[in-house]
Design an enzyme around this catalytic site. Structure first.
Site, PDB file in Angstrom:
ATOM      1  N   ASP A  30       0.722  -1.210  -0.061  1.00 37.90           N
ATOM      2  CA  ASP A  30       0.027   0.022  -0.042  1.00 37.90           C
ATOM      3  C   ASP A  30       1.007   1.300  -0.056  1.00 37.90           C
ATOM      4  OD1 ASP A  30      -3.090   0.523   0.820  1.00 37.90           O
ATOM      5  OD2 ASP A  30      -1.803   2.262   1.170  1.00 37.90           O
ATOM      6  N   LEU A 148     -17.470  -9.172  -0.480  1.00 36.61           N
ATOM      7  CA  LEU A 148     -17.347  -9.285   1.099  1.00 36.61           C
ATOM      8  C   LEU A 148     -18.329  -8.027   1.617  1.00 36.61           C
ATOM      9  CD1 LEU A 148     -15.464  -6.793   2.228  1.00 36.61           C
ATOM     10  CD2 LEU A 148     -13.608  -8.598   1.477  1.00 36.61           C
ATOM     11  N   ARG A 149     -18.700  -8.319   2.790  1.00 31.75           N
ATOM     12  CA  ARG A 149     -19.431  -7.395   3.484  1.00 31.75           C
ATOM     13  C   ARG A 149     -18.852  -6.611   4.521  1.00 31.75           C
ATOM     14  NH1 ARG A 149     -23.890 -11.416   5.456  1.00 31.75           N
ATOM     15  NH2 ARG A 149     -21.840 -12.521   5.382  1.00 31.75           N
ATOM     16  N   PHE A 251     -32.493  -8.023   3.581  1.00 31.07           N
ATOM     17  CA  PHE A 251     -32.480  -6.994   2.695  1.00 31.07           C
ATOM     18  C   PHE A 251     -33.677  -6.213   2.241  1.00 31.07           C
ATOM     19  CE2 PHE A 251     -28.427  -5.288   1.383  1.00 31.07           C
ATOM     20  CZ  PHE A 251     -27.549  -5.975   2.194  1.00 31.07           C
ATOM     21  N   ALA A 254     -36.647  -1.670   6.074  1.00 25.59           N
ATOM     22  CA  ALA A 254     -36.706  -0.167   5.688  1.00 25.59           C
ATOM     23  C   ALA A 254     -36.037   0.749   6.941  1.00 25.59           C
ATOM     24  CB  ALA A 254     -38.290  -0.174   5.606  1.00 25.59           C
ATOM     25  N   CYS A 262     -19.716   1.314  -0.812  1.00 29.86           N
ATOM     26  CA  CYS A 262     -19.988   0.390  -2.175  1.00 29.86           C
ATOM     27  C   CYS A 262     -21.385   0.804  -2.594  1.00 29.86           C
ATOM     28  CB  CYS A 262     -19.903  -0.892  -1.635  1.00 29.86           C
ATOM     29  SG  CYS A 262     -18.474  -1.463  -1.482  1.00 29.86           S
ATOM     30  N   LYS A 325     -23.319   1.151   9.009  1.00 27.74           N
ATOM     31  CA  LYS A 325     -24.048   0.038   9.590  1.00 27.74           C
ATOM     32  C   LYS A 325     -23.337  -0.594  10.755  1.00 27.74           C
ATOM     33  CE  LYS A 325     -21.768  -3.722   7.084  1.00 27.74           C
ATOM     34  NZ  LYS A 325     -21.951  -4.955   5.912  1.00 27.74           N
TER      35      LYS A 325
HETATM   36  C1  UDX Z   1     -22.239  -4.229   0.088  1.00 26.10           C
HETATM   37  C2  UDX Z   1     -22.644  -5.751  -0.230  1.00 26.10           C
HETATM   38  O1  UDX Z   1     -23.513  -6.434   0.473  1.00 26.10           O
HETATM   39  C3  UDX Z   1     -21.481  -6.537  -0.449  1.00 26.10           C
HETATM   40  O2  UDX Z   1     -21.909  -7.818  -1.011  1.00 26.10           O
HETATM   41  C4  UDX Z   1     -20.545  -5.663  -1.439  1.00 26.10           C
HETATM   42  O3  UDX Z   1     -19.092  -6.603  -1.698  1.00 26.10           O
HETATM   43  C5  UDX Z   1     -20.231  -4.422  -0.919  1.00 26.10           C
HETATM   44  O4  UDX Z   1     -21.239  -3.653  -0.764  1.00 26.10           O
HETATM   45  P1  UDX Z   1     -21.541  -3.424   2.353  1.00 26.10           P
HETATM   46  O5  UDX Z   1     -21.147  -2.135   1.874  1.00 26.10           O
HETATM   47  O6  UDX Z   1     -20.520  -4.139   3.480  1.00 26.10           O
HETATM   48  O7  UDX Z   1     -21.517  -4.690   1.361  1.00 26.10           O
HETATM   49  O8  UDX Z   1     -22.816  -3.407   3.329  1.00 26.10           O
HETATM   50  P2  UDX Z   1     -24.253  -3.973   3.551  1.00 26.10           P
HETATM   51  O9  UDX Z   1     -24.414  -5.029   4.533  1.00 26.10           O
HETATM   52  O10 UDX Z   1     -24.546  -4.566   2.193  1.00 26.10           O
HETATM   53  O11 UDX Z   1     -25.225  -2.902   3.851  1.00 26.10           O
HETATM   54  C6  UDX Z   1     -25.309  -1.705   2.992  1.00 26.10           C
HETATM   55  C7  UDX Z   1     -26.170  -0.689   3.585  1.00 26.10           C
HETATM   56  O12 UDX Z   1     -27.417  -1.011   3.526  1.00 26.10           O
HETATM   57  C8  UDX Z   1     -25.962  -0.469   4.957  1.00 26.10           C
HETATM   58  O13 UDX Z   1     -26.143   1.112   5.155  1.00 26.10           O
HETATM   59  C9  UDX Z   1     -27.248  -1.035   5.532  1.00 26.10           C
HETATM   60  O14 UDX Z   1     -27.458  -0.478   6.691  1.00 26.10           O
HETATM   61  C10 UDX Z   1     -28.402  -0.866   4.525  1.00 26.10           C
HETATM   62  N1  UDX Z   1     -29.292  -1.798   4.654  1.00 26.10           N
HETATM   63  C11 UDX Z   1     -28.941  -3.079   4.458  1.00 26.10           C
HETATM   64  C12 UDX Z   1     -30.570  -1.342   4.790  1.00 26.10           C
HETATM   65  O15 UDX Z   1     -31.013  -0.263   5.013  1.00 26.10           O
HETATM   66  N2  UDX Z   1     -31.562  -2.464   4.877  1.00 26.10           N
HETATM   67  C13 UDX Z   1     -31.508  -3.787   4.644  1.00 26.10           C
HETATM   68  O16 UDX Z   1     -32.379  -4.505   4.895  1.00 26.10           O
HETATM   69  C14 UDX Z   1     -30.002  -4.166   4.666  1.00 26.10           C
END
Ligand code: UDX
Length: 436
Positions: A30, A148-149, A251, A254, A262, A325
């Site tokens: 990096d 990945l999340r 997912f 609400a 992402c 989150k």
């Molecule tokens: C996401 C994708 O899930 C992952 O597969 C990809 O590689 C990168 O982007 P991430 O950004 O880590 O991952 O978060 P994720 O768990 O998907 O949540 C995204 C956002 O959606 C958060 O702000 C979360 O609070 C929100 N969310 C999620 C909702 O508002 N409602 C839901 O039901 C689920």
């Protein structure tokens, strides 16, 4: 195998540590000396569950090292490129400058037969261009998107639900795919789907997955908007439609909507790329998905204003959460922090708390007041706004305990995490998102 990982952010650092944990010899590279110094000590430069243990073990065993010197990539069989592709300063397209710089610096160190595996999320068509440059060295490019999340990144890397590898046509592509199978041997051995595609499909799989997830969240948030004018309860609606296995309950939470590094930038970059390709209309719904998502932030702020009788000016508002989150310290495009900033802009005395993200939040918004201790943040508040559903703010916070600390009894549940009956019974005026 010897592997190099270029870019040690949320993606690359986890990838490097996870690859070392399954037996590879890995060098992470990096340009940020501070990050490299922390990683070299076996310390995670950001919050990610299980990462500290993996780093300590990897660095301790000698299988995992970090450096700022790109020449350390020489000799690795596979070079993973996992640098960031943020939204451009002006406009919605992805900024590919880090990808270009990473490839520029890596190219002189490649040997014939090496495999370069792109992991960054890029606009469709990028890999085909990069492949030509990589080919001049005798190495082969593959595109291996990452799903990945944050918060689950270690598990998602070691034990993904699928592996996708975009390869060039012919023997060269087959050979490279075989090498990637070796890299991911534990997952491959347990039967994880290993999907070989062309470059464009691999690039699109990533953005399509994120576009779908964003659409699912905005769908339920659109239903929340309808619920708000009809007296329906969107959480019961989500439970009911979620029982249909074709829909599924996950997912469909609400609330104040999605944020992070992402989903927001990926749907914008996808729309921008589609427009370049002359297919603006194909994903024009993503603009609506984005707009619905941003309206939920307005709604959460408006509920605080309504709850406080029409103005937040001079009122103390405790904002529970800053990260986008739970289980993350990431505040990039965080709806939580956005709501806090807006309330302060309206004259509220805003106090933000978060178990992990305060440092990052303060860097971005030094004008806000941060208090690490939850109860101190709640003390004397006129209203409470829950925006990141950490356990300490939902399960571990009873309405009675909160009421013993605050001055007012107004709670806005931006994640629909609370039981409205319990809060109302404790004397609170409760507002949910799409709930009566
Ligand atoms: C996401 C994708 O899930 C992952 O597969 C990809 O590689 C990168 O982007 P991430 O950004 O880590 O991952 O978060 P994720 O768990 O998907 O949540 C995204 C956002 O959606 C958060 O702000 C979360 O609070 C929100 N969310 C999620 C909702 O508002 N409602 C839901 O039901 C689920």
């Amino acid at each position: 195998m010897r592997l190099s990982v270029i870019g040690c952010g949320y993606l690359g650092a986890v990838h490097a540590a996870a690859m070392a944990s399954i037996g590879h010899e890995v060098v992470g590279i990096d340009i940020d000396p501070g990050k490299v110094a922390a990683l070299s000590r076996g310390e995670a430069p950001f919050f990610e569950p299980r990462l500290p243990e993996l780093l300590e073990e990897g660095v301790g065993s000698g299988r995992l090292a970090f450096t700022t010197d790109i020449s350390a990539a020489a000799g690795a069989a596979v070079h993973f490129v996992g640098v960031g592709t943020p939204q451009q300063q002006s406009g919605h397209a992805a900024d590919l400058s880090h990808v270009d710089e990473a490839f520029d610096s890596l190219l002189p160190h490649l040997r014939p037969g090496d495999v370069v595996a792109g992991k960054s999320t890029v606009p469709v068509g990028t890999a085909a261009d990069l492949a030509e440059r990589v080919a001049t060295t005798g190495a082969t490019l593959v595109w291996n998107p990452e799903f990945l999340r944050e918060g689950w990144a270690v598990q998602d890397t070691i034990d993904p639900d699928r592996l996708v590898v975009g390869v060039p046509e012919g023997d060269e592509g087959e050979r490279a795919a075989g090498i990637l199978r070796e890299v991911y041997h534990p997952a491959v051995a347990k039967g994880t789907p290993f999907i070989i595609t062309d470059f464009a499909t691999a690039e699109l799989v990533k953005v399509a997955a994120n576009a779908f997830l964003a659409t699912k969240i905005s769908f339920i948030n659109a239903m929340a908007e309808i619920a708000e004018v009809t007296g329906a309860d969107v959480t019961l609606l989500a439970d009911a439609i979620g029982h249909d296995v074709r829909i599924g309950r996950r997912f469909l939470g609400a609330g104040i909507g999605f944020g992070g590094g992402c989903l927001p930038k990926d749907i914008r970059a996808f729309a921008a790329r589609a427009e370049e390709l002359g297919r603006r209309e194909s994903v024009s719904f993503l603009r609506e998905v984005d707009a619905i998502n941003l309206r939920r932030r307005d709604r959460a702020v408006q509920l605080v204003i309504d709850g406080l009788g029409g103005s937040v000016f001079g009122k103390r508002v405790a904002v529970l959460g800053a990260a986008f989150k739970p289980f993350s310290d990431d505040v990039r495009d965080s709806p939580a922090l956005d709501a806090a900033v807006r309330l302060r802009g309206l004259g509220a005395d805003v106090v933000v708390t978060d178990p992990q993200a305060i440092e990052n939040a303060r860097r971005l918004h030094p004008q806000l007041t941060y208090i690490a201790d939850r109860d101190e943040a709640l003390r004397d508040a006129d209203a409470v706004l829950l925006v990141t559903e950490w356990d300490e703010y939902r399960r571990q916070l009873t309405p009675e305990h909160a009421a013993s600390l605050t001055r007012g009894r107004v709670v806005v549940d931006g994640r629909n995490s609370y039981d409205p009956k319990a809060w109302r019974a404790a004397g609170w005026t409760y507002f949910g998102m799409g709930r009566p």
